[in-house]
Design a protein around this motif. Structure first.
Motif, mmCIF file in Angstrom:
data_model
loop_
_atom_site.group_PDB
_atom_site.id
_atom_site.type_symbol
_atom_site.label_atom_id
_atom_site.label_comp_id
_atom_site.label_asym_id
_atom_site.label_seq_id
_atom_site.Cartn_x
_atom_site.Cartn_y
_atom_site.Cartn_z
ATOM 1 N N GLY A 108 -1.678 9.481 -10.392
ATOM 2 C CA GLY A 108 -2.883 10.595 -10.881
ATOM 3 C C GLY A 108 -2.093 10.971 -9.091
ATOM 4 N N SER A 109 -1.485 10.384 -8.643
ATOM 5 C CA SER A 109 -0.680 10.455 -7.296
ATOM 6 C C SER A 109 0.544 10.105 -6.951
ATOM 7 C CB SER A 109 -1.547 10.282 -6.100
ATOM 8 O OG SER A 109 -2.063 9.131 -6.105
ATOM 9 N N VAL A 110 1.546 10.637 -5.631
ATOM 10 C CA VAL A 110 2.453 10.066 -5.474
ATOM 11 C C VAL A 110 2.237 9.251 -4.132
ATOM 12 C CG1 VAL A 110 4.926 10.246 -4.412
ATOM 13 C CG2 VAL A 110 3.587 12.090 -6.071
ATOM 14 N N ALA A 111 2.706 7.898 -4.492
ATOM 15 C CA ALA A 111 2.665 7.019 -3.227
ATOM 16 C C ALA A 111 3.439 7.080 -2.285
ATOM 17 C CB ALA A 111 2.430 5.377 -4.075
ATOM 18 N N ARG A 112 3.147 6.133 -1.671
ATOM 19 C CA ARG A 112 4.380 6.800 0.016
ATOM 20 C C ARG A 112 4.053 5.036 0.496
ATOM 21 N NH1 ARG A 112 5.621 11.734 2.286
ATOM 22 N NH2 ARG A 112 4.394 13.258 1.218
ATOM 23 N N LYS A 113 5.257 5.207 1.340
ATOM 24 C CA LYS A 113 5.391 3.062 1.893
ATOM 25 C C LYS A 113 4.855 3.624 3.225
ATOM 26 C CE LYS A 113 9.670 3.021 -0.541
ATOM 27 N NZ LYS A 113 11.772 3.471 0.098
ATOM 28 N N PRO A 114 4.859 2.112 4.560
ATOM 29 C CA PRO A 114 3.699 2.125 4.950
ATOM 30 C C PRO A 114 4.038 3.971 6.231
ATOM 31 C CG PRO A 114 4.281 -0.010 4.183
ATOM 32 C CD PRO A 114 4.989 1.125 3.341
ATOM 33 N N ASP A 115 5.983 3.660 5.845
ATOM 34 C CA ASP A 115 6.560 4.573 7.092
ATOM 35 C C ASP A 115 6.138 5.763 6.543
ATOM 36 O OD1 ASP A 115 8.288 4.533 4.963
ATOM 37 O OD2 ASP A 115 9.713 4.558 6.038
ATOM 38 N N GLY A 116 5.265 6.147 5.302
ATOM 39 C CA GLY A 116 5.251 7.383 4.942
ATOM 40 C C GLY A 116 6.376 8.230 4.082
ATOM 41 N N GLU A 117 7.361 7.558 3.266
ATOM 42 C CA GLU A 117 8.094 7.324 2.477
ATOM 43 C C GLU A 117 7.944 8.292 1.635
ATOM 44 O OE1 GLU A 117 12.391 7.016 1.821
ATOM 45 O OE2 GLU A 117 11.770 6.179 3.349
ATOM 46 N N ILE A 118 8.487 8.500 0.965
ATOM 47 C CA ILE A 118 7.738 8.632 -0.622
ATOM 48 C C ILE A 118 8.095 7.769 -1.665
ATOM 49 C CG2 ILE A 118 8.265 10.754 -2.793
ATOM 50 C CD1 ILE A 118 7.662 12.773 -1.168
ATOM 51 N N ASP A 119 6.987 7.061 -2.392
ATOM 52 C CA ASP A 119 7.856 5.989 -2.866
ATOM 53 C C ASP A 119 8.396 6.461 -4.306
ATOM 54 O OD1 ASP A 119 8.721 3.418 -3.720
ATOM 55 O OD2 ASP A 119 6.730 2.648 -3.385
ATOM 56 N N ALA A 120 9.258 7.123 -4.373
ATOM 57 C CA ALA A 120 9.780 7.620 -6.017
ATOM 58 C C ALA A 120 9.662 6.733 -6.689
ATOM 59 C CB ALA A 120 10.810 8.506 -6.106
ATOM 60 N N GLY A 121 10.476 5.033 -6.465
ATOM 61 C CA GLY A 121 10.288 4.190 -7.108
ATOM 62 C C GLY A 121 8.818 3.612 -7.759
ATOM 63 N N ARG A 122 7.585 3.728 -7.184
ATOM 64 C CA ARG A 122 6.694 3.721 -7.978
ATOM 65 C C ARG A 122 5.805 4.869 -8.914
ATOM 66 N NH1 ARG A 122 2.130 1.862 -4.224
ATOM 67 N NH2 ARG A 122 1.191 2.110 -6.299
ATOM 68 N N LEU A 123 7.253 6.164 -9.470
ATOM 69 C CA LEU A 123 6.583 7.093 -10.264
ATOM 70 C C LEU A 123 7.620 5.866 -11.433
ATOM 71 C CD1 LEU A 123 7.423 9.903 -7.879
ATOM 72 C CD2 LEU A 123 4.939 8.960 -9.313
ATOM 73 N N LEU A 124 8.286 4.836 -11.449
ATOM 74 C CA LEU A 124 8.655 4.740 -12.526
ATOM 75 C C LEU A 124 8.123 3.788 -13.673
ATOM 76 C CD1 LEU A 124 12.674 4.703 -11.444
ATOM 77 C CD2 LEU A 124 11.692 5.505 -12.515
ATOM 78 N N VAL A 125 8.170 3.683 -14.856
ATOM 79 C CA VAL A 125 7.462 2.702 -15.454
ATOM 80 C C VAL A 125 7.956 2.330 -16.818
ATOM 81 C CG1 VAL A 125 5.718 2.071 -17.554
ATOM 82 C CG2 VAL A 125 5.014 4.161 -15.122
ATOM 83 N N PRO A 126 8.696 0.581 -16.205
ATOM 84 C CA PRO A 126 9.305 0.407 -17.529
ATOM 85 C C PRO A 126 8.712 0.454 -19.191
ATOM 86 C CG PRO A 126 8.299 -1.312 -16.785
ATOM 87 C CD PRO A 126 7.766 0.007 -15.696
#
Length: 410
Positions: A108-126
């Motif tokens: 539903g949304s774009v996740a971010r890492k603890p440091d605030g950086e965008i976690d683009a890897g969370r968008l990948l679905v095998p």
């Protein structure tokens, strides 16, 4: 591996205040049967699952019941759902732990890492085959708002640049995870340059002046892009592998003659070997009478001659009446309803088209003092004359005065 691409279900949508839950259920039942008949491995739902951010309990039950039935009928099925601009990202993602039991992944949304950086890897679905091996990687990118993307300064709009950068970042991560022969699929809910919207049924996505995204943001090595938002099925930039599948139901009368569909994508290793439309049957018909606006007497005659088979209320066709008027017609709806009395149809919309004659201004422009001295009925008379090229009928002036009196007493 075989994929089915669908989007823009808009569960909970009403058509001119008529409930459409039965139509949506017909589509979902058909989709389950299609998944089984086509032996689809993956279902991609590219956003706007619901019609609004606060969907009814009934609409949510429809989604969850569908996922349960699809899993029962096709235990191998994997479902990937992204949020669209109509969806609430948090509400859509909330039941994710339960939905995963039914083979559904929701982004539903774009996740971010603890440091605030965008976690683009969370968008990948095998995407796995029936043997459990990964066959492809899906970049499941939901509708992106300015806070979801990196801010990229330079030429062009920072928001659009940020979206393109996020897609590139997700693609680079996917390519790093890809083994030989695995495909990369993109999902997105956005408006692409050159995309044809459906008249009257879409909400334009314009943020900070940004409107449409270029096809160049997709890497050439991408096997397929499953897009949502535009309600008419179409290729992006004429490219076979960049597609909108369109909505499965007509969402306005502008789509009365349009054939809705889902798309079947057959992967051959790292590429899409074939993209095949599968027509969606229409559970309830949309009628326009007449096809083009006509004088009221002709319209009423056509309505009285209308012959339709008897059907239950929820299956009766929706009707848009198109009439050409020379001036105001206060009793228009009553006349239309009388012509339709007893007919198995649902009057959804009366679309009047007026022959407008703009009268040449007889007087010079009024001064501020003159404007201040005008009474409401004077303004009414002037506007009527400007629009219809003749003096307002006395009964219209009297009706206006009566309305003004009621407003003053309220």
């Amino acid at each position: 591996m075989r994929l089915l691409h669908t989007s823009d279900w808009h569960l909970g949508q009403t058509l001119h205040n008529y409930d459409r839950s039965w139509e949506h259920q017909c589509f979902l039942d058909w989709l389950v049967e299609t998944i089984v008949a086509e032996q689809a491995d993956v279902l991609l739902v590219a956003g706007d699952v619901f019609d609004n951010a606060n969907p009814s309990a009934q609409s949510q039950r429809q989604l969850y019941r569908f996922l349960q039935q699809a899993r029962e009928r096709a235990p191998w099925l994997q479902v990937v759902i992204i949020a669209g601009n109509h969806d609430s990202p948090g509400r859509l993602e909330a039941p994710s732990p339960l939905l995963q039991v039914h083979g559904a992944t929701v982004v539903g949304s774009v996740a971010r890492k603890p440091d605030g950086e965008i976690d683009a890897g969370r968008l990948l679905v095998p995407l796995t085959g029936r043997d459990g091996a990964v066959k492809a990687w899906c970049m499941a990118v939901p509708f992106l708002r300015p806070g979801d993307v990196p801010r990229i300064e330079g030429d062009g709009d920072p928001y659009l640049n940020g979206i393109a950068a996020l897609y590139r970042q997700a693609f680079d991560i996917a390519r790093g995870r890809c083994a030989e022969g695995q495909a990369i699929i993109a999902m997105g809910h956005c408006h692409m340059v050159g995309g044809e919207p459906s008249q009257d049924s879409e909400r334009r996505i314009v943020i900070g002046g940004a409107d449409a995204l270029p096809a160049s943001m997709f890497d050439a090595a991408l096997a397929y892009a499953a897009l949502g938002h535009l309600h008419l099925a179409q290729r992006v930039g004429g490219q076979e592998h960049l597609r909108y599948c369109g909505s499965p139901l007509p969402l306005s009368f502008s789509e009365v003659n349009y054939k809705h569909q889902v798309l079947r994508i057959d992967l051959d290793g790292a590429r899409a070997a074939a993209v095949t439309p599968i027509p969606v049957p229409r559970a309830v018909e949309l009628l326009r009478v007449p096809e083009a606006p006509a004088p009221l007497s002709e319209v009423l005659a056509q309505l009285e001659a209308l012959e339709l088979p008897e059907q239950p209320q929820h299956a009766r066709p929706y009707l848009e009446v198109r009439v050409m008027l020379d001036g105001p017609e206060p009793g228009l709806r009553a006349q239309v309803e009388a012509a339709l009395a007893g007919k198995p149809v649902r009057l959804a919309k009366i679309e009047p088209t007026r022959r407008i004659t703009t009268a040449a201004p007889a007087d010079d422009a009024l001064t501020l003092d003159q404007l201040a001295q005008l009474k409401p009925d004077d303004i009414f008379r002037r506007l009527y004359a400007q629009r219809y090229g003749e003096e307002a009928p006395q009964e219209q002036v009297e009706a206006f005065a009566e309305l003004m009196l009621e407003d003053a007493q309220a």
